[in-house]
Design a protein around this motif. Structure first.
Motif, PDB file in Angstrom:
ATOM      1  N   LEU A   1      12.239  66.434  42.670  1.00  9.56           N
ATOM      2  CA  LEU A   1      12.689  67.784  42.953  1.00  9.56           C
ATOM      3  C   LEU A   1      11.613  68.455  43.802  1.00  9.56           C
ATOM      4  O   LEU A   1      10.427  68.147  43.677  1.00  9.56           O
ATOM      5  CB  LEU A   1      12.878  68.558  41.641  1.00  9.56           C
ATOM      6  N   ARG A   2      12.054  69.347  44.656  1.00 10.50           N
ATOM      7  CA  ARG A   2      11.125  70.082  45.530  1.00 10.50           C
ATOM      8  C   ARG A   2      10.062  70.804  44.691  1.00 10.50           C
ATOM      9  O   ARG A   2      10.376  71.395  43.662  1.00 10.50           O
ATOM     10  CB  ARG A   2      11.964  71.087  46.319  1.00 10.50           C
ATOM     11  N   SER A   3       8.827  70.758  45.129  1.00 10.60           N
ATOM     12  CA  SER A   3       7.741  71.436  44.399  1.00 10.60           C
ATOM     13  C   SER A   3       7.910  72.953  44.501  1.00 10.60           C
ATOM     14  O   SER A   3       8.231  73.475  45.555  1.00 10.60           O
ATOM     15  CB  SER A   3       6.384  71.037  44.971  1.00 10.60           C
ATOM     16  N   THR A   4       7.670  73.633  43.373  1.00 11.74           N
ATOM     17  CA  THR A   4       7.815  75.087  43.376  1.00 11.74           C
ATOM     18  C   THR A   4       6.490  75.777  43.049  1.00 11.74           C
ATOM     19  O   THR A   4       6.467  76.964  42.765  1.00 11.74           O
ATOM     20  CB  THR A   4       8.865  75.531  42.329  1.00 11.74           C
ATOM     21  N   GLU A   5       5.392  75.013  43.119  1.00 12.17           N
ATOM     22  CA  GLU A   5       4.085  75.536  42.709  1.00 12.17           C
ATOM     23  C   GLU A   5       3.740  76.858  43.375  1.00 12.17           C
ATOM     24  O   GLU A   5       3.347  77.825  42.731  1.00 12.17           O
ATOM     25  CB  GLU A   5       3.000  74.514  43.045  1.00 12.17           C
ATOM     26  N   GLU A   6       3.904  76.872  44.700  1.00 12.06           N
ATOM     27  CA  GLU A   6       3.533  78.051  45.467  1.00 12.06           C
ATOM     28  C   GLU A   6       4.385  79.257  45.079  1.00 12.06           C
ATOM     29  O   GLU A   6       3.873  80.346  44.820  1.00 12.06           O
ATOM     30  CB  GLU A   6       3.723  77.742  46.954  1.00 12.06           C
TER      31      GLU A   6
ATOM     32  N   GLY B   1      11.564  79.536  40.880  1.00 11.82           N
ATOM     33  CA  GLY B   1      11.673  79.034  42.247  1.00 11.82           C
ATOM     34  C   GLY B   1      12.571  77.822  42.364  1.00 11.82           C
ATOM     35  O   GLY B   1      12.524  77.082  43.350  1.00 11.82           O
ATOM     36  N   ARG B   2      13.394  77.579  41.348  1.00  9.24           N
ATOM     37  CA  ARG B   2      14.281  76.403  41.399  1.00  9.24           C
ATOM     38  C   ARG B   2      15.561  76.685  40.623  1.00  9.24           C
ATOM     39  O   ARG B   2      15.510  77.010  39.441  1.00  9.24           O
ATOM     40  CB  ARG B   2      13.585  75.190  40.798  1.00  9.24           C
ATOM     41  N   GLY B   3      16.679  76.556  41.295  1.00  8.18           N
ATOM     42  CA  GLY B   3      17.970  76.755  40.635  1.00  8.18           C
ATOM     43  C   GLY B   3      18.822  75.509  40.757  1.00  8.18           C
ATOM     44  O   GLY B   3      19.360  75.219  41.831  1.00  8.18           O
ATOM     45  N   LEU B   4      18.919  74.767  39.699  1.00  6.27           N
ATOM     46  CA  LEU B   4      19.660  73.502  39.767  1.00  6.27           C
ATOM     47  C   LEU B   4      21.152  73.723  39.550  1.00  6.27           C
ATOM     48  O   LEU B   4      21.553  74.396  38.607  1.00  6.27           O
ATOM     49  CB  LEU B   4      19.122  72.530  38.715  1.00  6.27           C
ATOM     50  N   GLU B   5      21.932  73.150  40.438  1.00  2.00           N
ATOM     51  CA  GLU B   5      23.381  73.232  40.324  1.00  2.00           C
ATOM     52  C   GLU B   5      23.982  71.845  40.394  1.00  2.00           C
ATOM     53  O   GLU B   5      23.433  70.948  41.029  1.00  2.00           O
ATOM     54  CB  GLU B   5      23.955  74.072  41.469  1.00  2.00           C
ATOM     55  N   LEU B   6      25.132  71.722  39.766  1.00  2.00           N
ATOM     56  CA  LEU B   6      25.857  70.459  39.810  1.00  2.00           C
ATOM     57  C   LEU B   6      26.670  70.429  41.088  1.00  2.00           C
ATOM     58  O   LEU B   6      27.510  71.288  41.320  1.00  2.00           O
ATOM     59  CB  LEU B   6      26.787  70.370  38.594  1.00  2.00           C
ATOM     60  N   ARG B   7      26.375  69.474  41.949  1.00  2.00           N
ATOM     61  CA  ARG B   7      27.186  69.340  43.159  1.00  2.00           C
ATOM     62  C   ARG B   7      28.409  68.478  42.866  1.00  2.00           C
ATOM     63  O   ARG B   7      29.502  68.787  43.278  1.00  2.00           O
ATOM     64  CB  ARG B   7      26.366  68.733  44.297  1.00  2.00           C
ATOM     65  N   GLU B   8      28.156  67.397  42.145  1.00  2.00           N
ATOM     66  CA  GLU B   8      29.294  66.522  41.845  1.00  2.00           C
ATOM     67  C   GLU B   8      29.038  65.709  40.583  1.00  2.00           C
ATOM     68  O   GLU B   8      27.932  65.209  40.371  1.00  2.00           O
ATOM     69  CB  GLU B   8      29.511  65.560  43.027  1.00  2.00           C
ATOM     70  N   LEU B   9      30.076  65.610  39.760  1.00  2.00           N
ATOM     71  CA  LEU B   9      30.043  64.682  38.635  1.00  2.00           C
ATOM     72  C   LEU B   9      30.632  63.386  39.165  1.00  2.00           C
ATOM     73  O   LEU B   9      31.810  63.321  39.498  1.00  2.00           O
ATOM     74  CB  LEU B   9      30.875  65.226  37.469  1.00  2.00           C
TER      75      LEU B   9
END
Length: 212
Positions: A97-102, A31-39
């Motif tokens: 980070l946004r909770s992904t528990e549900e 439920g979470r996909g981390l991406e690099l927005r900016e270095l």
């Protein structure tokens, strides 16, 4: 002393890819996909007889929550002359980070309720599409590939997950979910496309770990 690098500097981008791989393995999930927005900032330090260390400031976004970004600092140390040991990575995420528990529970219960083990291939397909029900499987592939990228990167590589060639769920006697992946990783420097077999275990409370 660490030397400032322009963030567009290719070695800085390579170090950022390692940090992102590590972070996805550590903090990613269905439920979470981390991406690099900016270095945002990069510095490099050459440590005698040890290796090269990069200090990075990153801005991240979650692909499922594009409106919100979090900042992250990372240190990536490439060991001198070592082809075998993974870079040392430390990451600190600033803010929540946004909770992904549900979402995690929902996915877990869905997989557990399937009559037959889930099998899928070519995610995304040749048009770049991921069916919505396979999005969590795709995001878990990011987690699995994150581990591979972190473990196999050197100062001269930059890996990127191109596609999930094949994934097969394997029933287990314990509480974990097991997915056997064949991942296609694109190595941007040599332009090679390499298949990797990765077994990922995942549980909503325990998170992910690569078992082989």
């Amino acid at each position: 002393r660490a030397m400032e690098l322009p963030p567009s500097h290719f070695p800085a981008a390579r170090a950022a890819a390692v940090a992102m791989g590590y972070l996805r393995y550590l903090r990613g999930g269905p439920g979470r996909g981390l991406e690099l927005r900016e270095l945002r900032r990069a510095r490099r330090q050459d440590i005698d007889d040890v290796g090269h260390k990069y200090y990075l400031e990153l801005e991240l976004e979650d692909v499922l929550d594009k409106d919100r970004t979090v900042n992250c600092t990372a240190e990536v140390l490439y060991h001198l002359g070592s082809k075998t040991s993974a870079p040392d990575v430390q990451v600190t995420v600033q803010g929540e980070l946004r909770s992904t528990e549900e979402a995690d529970e929902e996915f877990y219960n869905w997989i557990r309720s399937l009559e037959k083990e889930l099998v899928a291939e070519n995610i995304p397909d040749s048009h770049g599409n991921v069916p919505p029900e396979l999005e969590p499987i795709h995001l878990l592939a990011w987690v699995a590939s994150g581990y591979v990228i972190w473990q196999n990167s050197t100062g001269n590589t930059k890996f990127h997950l191109a596609q999930v060639k094949h994934v097969k769920q394997v029933k287990r006697s314990d509480e974990d979910l097991q997915f056997d992946y064949v991942l296609l990783l694109h190595e941007m420097v040599s332009q090679e496309l390499l298949p990797w077999q990765v077994t990922l275990l995942w549980h909503p409370q325990r998170g992910a770990r690569v078992s082989q």
